[in-house]
Design an enzyme around this catalytic site. Structure first.
Site, PDB file in Angstrom:
ATOM      1  N   GLU A 180      -6.180  12.972   2.085  1.00  0.00           N
ATOM      2  CA  GLU A 180      -7.348  12.645   2.925  1.00  0.00           C
ATOM      3  C   GLU A 180      -7.491  13.626   4.081  1.00  0.00           C
ATOM      4  O   GLU A 180      -8.593  14.059   4.430  1.00  0.00           O
ATOM      5  CB  GLU A 180      -7.219  11.215   3.466  1.00  0.00           C
ATOM      6  CG  GLU A 180      -7.283  10.158   2.376  1.00  0.00           C
ATOM      7  CD  GLU A 180      -6.832   8.806   2.909  1.00  0.00           C
ATOM      8  OE1 GLU A 180      -7.683   8.080   3.431  1.00  0.00           O
ATOM      9  OE2 GLU A 180      -5.633   8.488   2.817  1.00  0.00           O
ATOM     10  N   LYS A 201       0.796  -1.225   0.000  1.00  0.00           N
ATOM     11  CA  LYS A 201       0.000   0.000   0.000  1.00  0.00           C
ATOM     12  C   LYS A 201       0.828   1.275   0.000  1.00  0.00           C
ATOM     13  O   LYS A 201       1.870   1.363   0.624  1.00  0.00           O
ATOM     14  CB  LYS A 201      -0.914   0.044   1.254  1.00  0.00           C
ATOM     15  CG  LYS A 201      -2.023  -0.973   1.265  1.00  0.00           C
ATOM     16  CD  LYS A 201      -3.203  -0.636   0.348  1.00  0.00           C
ATOM     17  CE  LYS A 201      -3.913   0.641   0.705  1.00  0.00           C
ATOM     18  NZ  LYS A 201      -5.014   0.453   1.628  1.00  0.00           N
TER      19      LYS A 201
END
Ligand code: ARG
Length: 463
Positions: free
Chosen positions: A295, A288
Site C-alpha cells: 500500500e 488480519k
C-alpha cells in the site's frame, strides 16, 4: 569596515548582518549537508587542478588537500558543527577549512563560484542515486525472474477491465513487470549518460580569466567531459528533472504491481501469500495480515511525481543563469530519491518472499468463461467459420452455459451441436486452461515455452 555580524564569506560590502527571517529563508545547510561528500570531492579536484596549472603553490594545495580530508572525517564522524549563519554546505566546509589550515583556505575559491560548485555537487549526488536505482532495479528484476521461472506454466486469469479475460501463466505476468522495470533501467542509464558533463569551472556564469583546466577536474570527478557553455552549466537542472522523470515512471510501475499485490493477497482472491516479514497486523483485529508495504509503495508515486512537478515549476520561466530559486531543487530530489530507493527495496523483498497459491490461481483461471476466445479460434481453424460468426456462435454457447450455471467444458456435445452442428468432440481439447495457454505460442505470448525463453534471455542478461 564590515559589521562583525555580517557574513564572513560575502559580507565585505555589508554594514549589518541579516535579519533572522532572512537567514531562515536563505539557508540551505539544513538539507544540503547531505552533499558534503560530493562538495569535498569537488573541492579536492578543483584544488589539485589549481596546483597542476600553477595557479596555486604546491604547499597551499597540500594544506587544502589535508584540511579537506580532516573536514570530511569530522562530518562523517558526526563532530562537525553545521552553522545556519554560513548558509550552505559550501560555505560551512570552507569556513571550517579556514579554521583548520588558515590562510590557504581562502585560495580554494579561485576560479570557481558557488554556482558551478552547487551544480557540480548536486550532479554528483544525483549520479550516485542513479547508480543506486540501477542496483535496486536489477535486484528487483532478478527476484521477478526467479518467480517467473518457478511458475512458468502455472495458470492464472489474465484480466482486462479487471474482468477475467483469458488464461495466462504466472511466469508471463511476472515477466511483464521485468519488461517494465527494464525500460525504467534504460531510462536511468540514459539519464546518467546525458548528465555526465562537469559544470565545475563555469564559475559564476561567464567562465574565468584564470587558466584553469576543466578537462582535468571533469576527469577527476568521473565526468565524460566539461559542459560546453558556462551559462548553461550553472543554470541547468535537467539532470534532476530527468532523474525525477525516471523515478516517477518507475514509481508508477511499482504502484501498479503494488496494487495487484494488494488485490491478490486479499481473502477474496488468495492468489498470493505475502511473507510475515513484509506484512503487518492490526491492533484490533487479530486475524488480519495487512499488505502495508504494498500500500505504501502504491502511494509513493504521489510524492515522487509531486517532486517532479514542483521542480518543473521552480525552473519554468527562470532567466539565465543562476537564480536562488534553484536552491529549491534539492529537498524535492532528496525526498524522491529516498522514497524511490525504499520502494524498490521493499518491492524486491516482497517479491522474493511471496508465495503464489497455485491452486487458487488455477481455479480462478478457468472461471468467467476464460477460454471462450479459444473456442472461437477453434471454430475458425477447424470449421472454417469467419471470426465474426465464430464470435457469435461462442457467445450463444456462453449464454447457454451461463443459463445452466456451468462452465464451457461442462456443456455436452449435444448442447454444443444445438448451437452449431459442425462442432465435434475435439473442441474439448482447447477448452482447458492449460491447453489455452500452451496454444498461445505467438512471439511474446503467454505459452510456458515462450515464458521459459524469456526467462532464459533475462537470466543471461542479469547474470
Ligand atoms: N545554496 C545555494 C544553492 O543551493 C548555493 C549556490 C548559491 N549561489 C549564490 N550565488 N548565492 O543553490
Amino acid at each position: 569596515m564590515a559589521d562583525q555580524s555580517s557574513n564572513q564569506m560575502w559580507g565585505g560590502r555589508f554594514a549589518a548582518g541579516p535579519d533572522a527571517i532572512m537567514e531562515a529563508i536563505n539557508a540551505s545547510i539544513g538539507f544540503d549537508k547531505r552533499m558534503a561528500a560530493q562538495d569535498i570531492a569537488g573541492s579536492r579536484a578543483h584544488a589539485a587542478m589549481l596546483g597542476a596549472t600553477g595557479i596555486l603553490e604546491p604547499s597551499d594545495v597540500e594544506a587544502i588537500r589535508e584540511g579537506l580530508l580532516t573536514v570530511l572525517s569530522e562530518i562523517e564522524g558526526g563532530t562537525f558543527a553545521f552553522s545556519t549563519a554560513l548558509e550552505d554546505i559550501h560555505m560551512n566546509v570552507e569556513a571550517r577549512l579556514k579554521e583548520i589550515i588558515g590562510e590557504p583556505a581562502g585560495r580554494l575559491h579561485t576560479g570557481r563560484s558557488r554556482n558551478d560548485q552547487v551544480a557540480t555537487d548536486f550532479k554528483l549526488w544525483v549520479r550516485d542515486q542513479l547508480d543506486a536505482a540501477e542496483a535496486g532495479l536489477l535486484a528487483l528484476m532478478k527476484a521477478l525472474v526467479a518467480q517467473a521461472e518457478a511458475g512458468a506454466d502455472w495458470v492464472m486469469p489474465g484480466f482486462t477491465h479487471l474482468q477475467t479475460a483469458q488464461p495466462v501463466t504466472w511466469g508471463h505476468h511476472m515477466m511483464a513487470y521485468v519488461e517494465m522495470f527494464a525500460r525504467d533501467l534504460s531510462r536511468v542509464r540514459d539519464a546518467r549518460a546525458r548528465m555526465n558533463e562537469s559544470p565545475l569551472g563555469a564559475a559564476a556564469l561567464a567562465g574565468t580569466g584564470f587558466a584553469i583546466d576543466r578537462h582535468m577536474t571533469a576527469e577527476a570527478l568521473g565526468f565524460d567531459r566539461p559542459s560546453a557553455n558556462s551559462l548553461d552549466a550553472v543554470s541547468d537542472r535537467d539532470f534532476a528533472l530527468e532523474f525525477l522523470g525516471a523515478a516517477s515512471i518507475c514509481a508508477m510501475h511499482l504502484s501498479r504491481f503494488a496494487e495487484e499485490l494488494v488485490i491478490w493477497s486479499s481473502a477474496q482472491f488468495r492468489f498470493v501469500v505475502l511473507s510475515d516479514r513484509f506484512s503487518t497486523g492490526s491492533s484490533i483485529m487479530p486475524q488480519k495480515k495487512n499488505p502495508d508495504a504494498a500500500e505504501l509503495i502504491r502511494a509513493k508515486v504521489g510524492r515522487i511525481f509531486g517532486a517532479q512537478t514542483a521542480l518543473m515549476m521552480v525552473m519554468k520561466g527562470l532567466p539565465l543563469a543562476y537564480s536562488k530559486d534553484m536552491q529549491e531543487d534539492k529537498e524535492q530530489v532528496f525526498d524522491a530519491a529516498d522514497n524511490w530507493m525504499l520502494a524498490l527495496a521493499a518491492m524486491e523483498g516482497m517479491v522474493r518472499d511471496m508465495t503464489a497459491n497455485r491452486e487458487a490461481l488455477e481455479a480462478a483461471a478457468g472461471a468467467g468463461f476464460s477460454t471462450a476466445t479459444d473456442l472461437a479460434d477453434w471454430l475458425v481453424r477447424e470449421l472454417g467459420l469467419p471470426f465474426r460468426d465464430a464470435h457469435h456462435v461462442t457467445g450463444s454457447l456462453v449464454a447457454k452455459a451461463e443459463a445452466k450455471g456451468c462452465d464451457l467444458p461442462d456443456l455436452s456435445l449435444a448442447e454444443m451441436q444445438s448451437v452449431h452442428d459442425g462442432i465435434t468432440e475435439a473442441v474439448y481439447g482447447v477448452l482447458g486452461v492449460h491447453n489455452s495457454v500452451a496454444s498461445r505460442m505467438s512471439y511474446g505470448g503467454t505459452a510456458p515455452a515462450r515464458v521459459r525463453e524469456q526467462v532464459a534471455r533475462w537470466k543471461e542478461i542479469l547474470g
